[in-house]
Design an enzyme around this catalytic site. Structure first.
Site, PDB file in Angstrom:
ATOM      1  CE  LYS A   1      -8.451  -2.823  -3.083  1.00 52.80           C
ATOM      2  NZ  LYS A   1      -8.821  -1.849  -2.098  1.00 52.80           N
TER       3      LYS A   1
ATOM      4  CE  LYS B   1     -10.095  -8.214   5.383  1.00 45.73           C
ATOM      5  NZ  LYS B   1      -9.641  -7.086   4.832  1.00 45.73           N
TER       6      LYS B   1
ATOM      7  CE  LYS C   1      -6.499  -0.076   8.730  1.00 44.57           C
ATOM      8  NZ  LYS C   1      -6.892  -1.403   7.826  1.00 44.57           N
TER       9      LYS C   1
ATOM     10  CG  ASP D   1      -4.262  -6.814   0.644  1.00 45.61           C
ATOM     11  OD1 ASP D   1      -4.931  -7.193  -0.234  1.00 45.61           O
ATOM     12  OD2 ASP D   1      -3.969  -5.732   1.123  1.00 45.61           O
TER      13      ASP D   1
END
Ligand code: SF4
Length: 271
Positions: free
Chosen positions: A9, A14, A40, A124
């Site tokens: 998630k 991560k 990002k 996601d």
């Protein structure tokens, strides 16, 4: 060459985990390539002393396909080679364009090589491209990063579903290598994540406890391995890196139903 993908998630840690594993492997002298795929585009930032490197999608947009390798791959801590796939503008969607374009370009440049390639991929499903590394057989070993929080377990279970579905294809080499617990300081969290891992037909390969050293290192724009090499948290990352590299057990996961997942989580909540 090991092709290792960390999925989980958004916000679960991560990139922090990937960067510290890459740093630990590179310190042992391994040639490591880390590819981040996240809107990002900050997967490799701590390996690059805080610098956000240009993304492959941005480079392609600005220069067409004539991009020299030096503009795509940046050398970070301990020689880790860093690439950011990048993503489209917010709200535009990607459908995997970022990561596909990245694979194509790196193949053309002969850069998909080394001892270990680490894929740090957003879990996601909304970004549409998250299954690409698995579908195209780039990610051969998948590790699910999750805490004991229900939403994070939901995401891990969904990714287990994707691994299960994609591995049914005869050409696919994707397998689940294990679950990485990234602690959020929840009671009995390690036990919960270990039970989840077993319930999906896998195992907890490592559990990384929450530690303020991680935030301190990030404020100093470094991985824990670089910032606090003698700390117990750096040792956890080194042991995790060793556990993953030494792993020889892979499985096709058996994802839980929502009811099974919730009753597992609620059982721990009540304890
Ligand atoms: S699939 Fe596309 S939008 Fe999604 S994280 Fe990767 S590059 Fe970004």
């Amino acid at each position: 060459m090991r092709q290792i993908a960390l999925y989980g998630k958004g916000g679960i840690g991560k990139s922090t985990t990937s960067a510290n594993l890459s740093a630990a492997w590179a310190e042992e002298g391994r040639d490591v390539l880390q590819i981040g795929c996240d809107p990002k585009h900050d997967s490799t930032r701590m390996l690059m002393n805080g610098t956000v490197i240009p993304t492959v999608l941005d480079l392609l947009r600005d220069n067409g396909s004539a991009i020299p390798v030096a503009d795509v791959i940046y050398t970070g801590y301990a020689g880790v080679r860093c690439v950011e796939a990048g993503g489209p503008d917010p709200g535009v969607g990607c459908a995997g364009r970022g990561i596909i374009a990245t694979f194509q370009l790196l193949e053309k440049l002969g850069a998909l090589r080394g001892d270990i390639i680490v894929y740090d991929v957003l879990g996601d499903v909304v970004c549409g491209g998250f299954a690409m590394p698995m579908r195209e057989s780039y990610a051969e070993e998948v590790y699910l990063v999750t805490s004991g929080e229900l939403m994070s377990l939901y995401a891990a279970n969904n990714i287990a579903k994707a691994v299960s579905r994609l591995s049914a294809n005869r050409r696919s080499r994707v397998r689940l290598g294990g679950v990485i617990g990234n602690g959020k300081n929840i009671d009995c969290e390690e036990e919960l994540v270990a039970e989840f891992a077993e319930a999906i037909g896998s195992r907890l390969i490592t559990f990384i406890p929450r530690s303020p050293t991680v935030q301190q290192a990030e404020l100093n724009k470094k991985t824990v391995i670089e910032y606090a090499p003698a700390s117990s948290q750096a040792e956890v990352y080194r042991l995790s890196a060793g556990a993953i590299l030494g792993n020889t057990e892979y499985s096709i996961p058996t994802p839980l139903t929502i009811d099974e997942l919730e009753s597992l989580a609620y059982r721990y909540l009540k304890e």
